[in-house]
Design an enzyme around this catalytic site. Sequence first.
Site, PDB file in Angstrom:
ATOM      1  CG  ASN A 114      37.828  18.735  46.950  1.00 45.94           C
ATOM      2  OD1 ASN A 114      38.972  18.733  45.835  1.00 45.94           O
ATOM      3  ND2 ASN A 114      37.704  19.449  47.172  1.00 45.94           N
ATOM      4  CG  ASP A 115      43.542  19.689  48.125  1.00 49.70           C
ATOM      5  OD1 ASP A 115      42.426  20.090  47.658  1.00 49.70           O
ATOM      6  OD2 ASP A 115      43.151  18.988  50.126  1.00 49.70           O
ATOM      7  CB  VAL A 116      44.639  12.836  45.922  1.00 49.84           C
ATOM      8  CG1 VAL A 116      45.850  14.100  47.188  1.00 49.84           C
ATOM      9  CG2 VAL A 116      43.351  11.993  46.856  1.00 49.84           C
ATOM     10  CB  THR A 117      40.906  13.100  42.684  1.00 48.21           C
ATOM     11  OG1 THR A 117      40.250  14.180  43.573  1.00 48.21           O
ATOM     12  CG2 THR A 117      40.816  12.344  43.743  1.00 48.21           C
ATOM     13  CB  ALA A 141      44.906  22.313  48.648  1.00 45.00           C
TER      14      ALA A 141
END
Length: 466
Positions: free
Chosen positions: A392-395, A433
Site C-alpha cells: 500500500n504505502d510503498v506504491t 502509514a
Amino acid sequence: MTLTDTLLAFAYLITGVLFIIGLKFLSSPAHARTGNTLAAIGMLIGVVATGFDTHIITWPLIIIGAVIGAPIGYFSAMRVKMTAMPQMVALFNGAGGGAAALVSSGEFLRILTGDQSSDASTLVPIILSTIIGSISFAGSLVAFAKLQELMTGRPITYAGQQIVNGLIALTIVGLSVALVLGYLTPAVFGGLVAAALVLGVLAVLPIGGADMPVVISLLNSFTGVAVAITGFVLNNTVLIISGTLVGASGTLLTMLMAKAMNRSLGNVLFGAFGAAPASAGGAASASKQTSVRTASIEDVATMCAYARSVIIAPGYGMAVAQAQHAVRELSANLEKRGVDVQFAIHPVAGRMPGHMNVLLAEANVPYSQLHEMDEINPQFEHCDVALVIGANDVTNPAARNVPSSPIFGMPILDVDKAKAVIVFKRSMATGFAGIDNPLFENPKTAMLFGDAKDTVTKLAQTVNTV
C-alpha cells in the site's frame, strides 16, 4: 602469554574473519545462505573456544543455561512462520541486549563484593553496557508486542512525552555520574537499570508500524554496541569484534532504511508517524474511494495471460496472507504462456529489511526475477500489467505528487506508470502509514478484493484456461 591464550586469540581471529566474510555474502540473496552458514560456523568456533577460557569460574551454570537456551532457540527458529520473522528478530535482539545488561550487572556486583576494581575505566564500560542493553531489551519487547499485535501498532502519544523522555534521560546521566563518583550502592545501580528500561519502553511506544523496520534495525545496532562494550568489560576479543560488526551493520542499515523512506532518524523516533489518519492534502477522502473500479478474476486473468510483461509488487499483505507460493505459481503459469514476469522489491516492503526477498526465496522465486526499486522503476512505463499484492504505502503516488502528504518525498514503486494496474486488497483500509492511496482511483487501476492467497491461487488456475 600462555599457549592456551594464544590458541584462544587465534580462534577468536578465525571467528571474526568468518563473521566478516559471512556479512559480505549476506549482501546478496544469491549468496546469503552461504554467508549465514559461514557466520554460524564462526559462532560455533567462538563458543567452543570460550569454553577453554581460563577466566571461567564455574561450569554448572553455563551448562544449565545452554541446556535451556539452545532448545528454545532451535525450536523457535524451526517453528516460526516467515510472517512472524520480524517478531522473532525483535525478541532475539532484546535477548542480546538483556544479556549484555545482565553481564554488566554481574560485574557491578563483583565490584560491590571487592572482587573487581572500581576505578572509572572499569565503571564506565559497565554503566554504558547496562544502559544501552537495558534500553534495547525493553524497546525490543515493545516492538515485539506491536508486531505480534499484542498491543496497538499505532503510535502511542501523550502531552509532554518528549519532556518526560528527556527527564528520564537526565536521570540516567545523573545516576551514572553518581556511580562514577563513588556512590556504589545497589539502590543507585538499580535506579539506573529501571530508568533505562522505562526509557526503552517510552522511546518505542510513539513509533508506528510503518517505521518498525527502521526501529528494529536501530535496536539491533544498540544491542551490538552493548555487546561490544561488554567485551571491554570482560576483556573478551570476540565480543568486541562481533558486537562492533552488529552495531556498525545495524547503524548502516538504519540509515539506509530511513533514506529509503525519505525520513530523518529523528523524525522516525520522534515524529509519531501515522498517529492519526491524515485528512487534508495528502489523502483522498473516503467518499471518493468508494468510486474505485473493480475487476473479476477472469478479467485479470485475461489481461495477464495476453500481456507481454507483468511486474508483481509484493508487500506485507502478501506475507500476512501467506500468498508467496500462490504468487510463484501464478508467475510460473504466466511464463509458460510467454509472459515476461518480474518482481519489484521496495527497500521497506514488509516489516523488516529483506523480508520480501526471504519470503519469495522460500517460494523458490528465482533471484534473477527480483529487482530492487531503482532497477525496476524505469521498466514500469513499458509494463503491460502491474500487480500490487498487499503493498500500500510503498506504491502510493501521493509520495511523489502531493507536497502536503505525510509521505511526500518517500521513494515509491512507480506502479502507476504501467499501462494497467491491478491492486489486490481485502478492503479499502489504509496501510501502516494511515493515509489513503490515490492509486486506487487512478483510471488505469482496478481493484481485486479478497484474501490474497485465495485470490492469487484462483488467478493462477484461471490463467491456464483463458
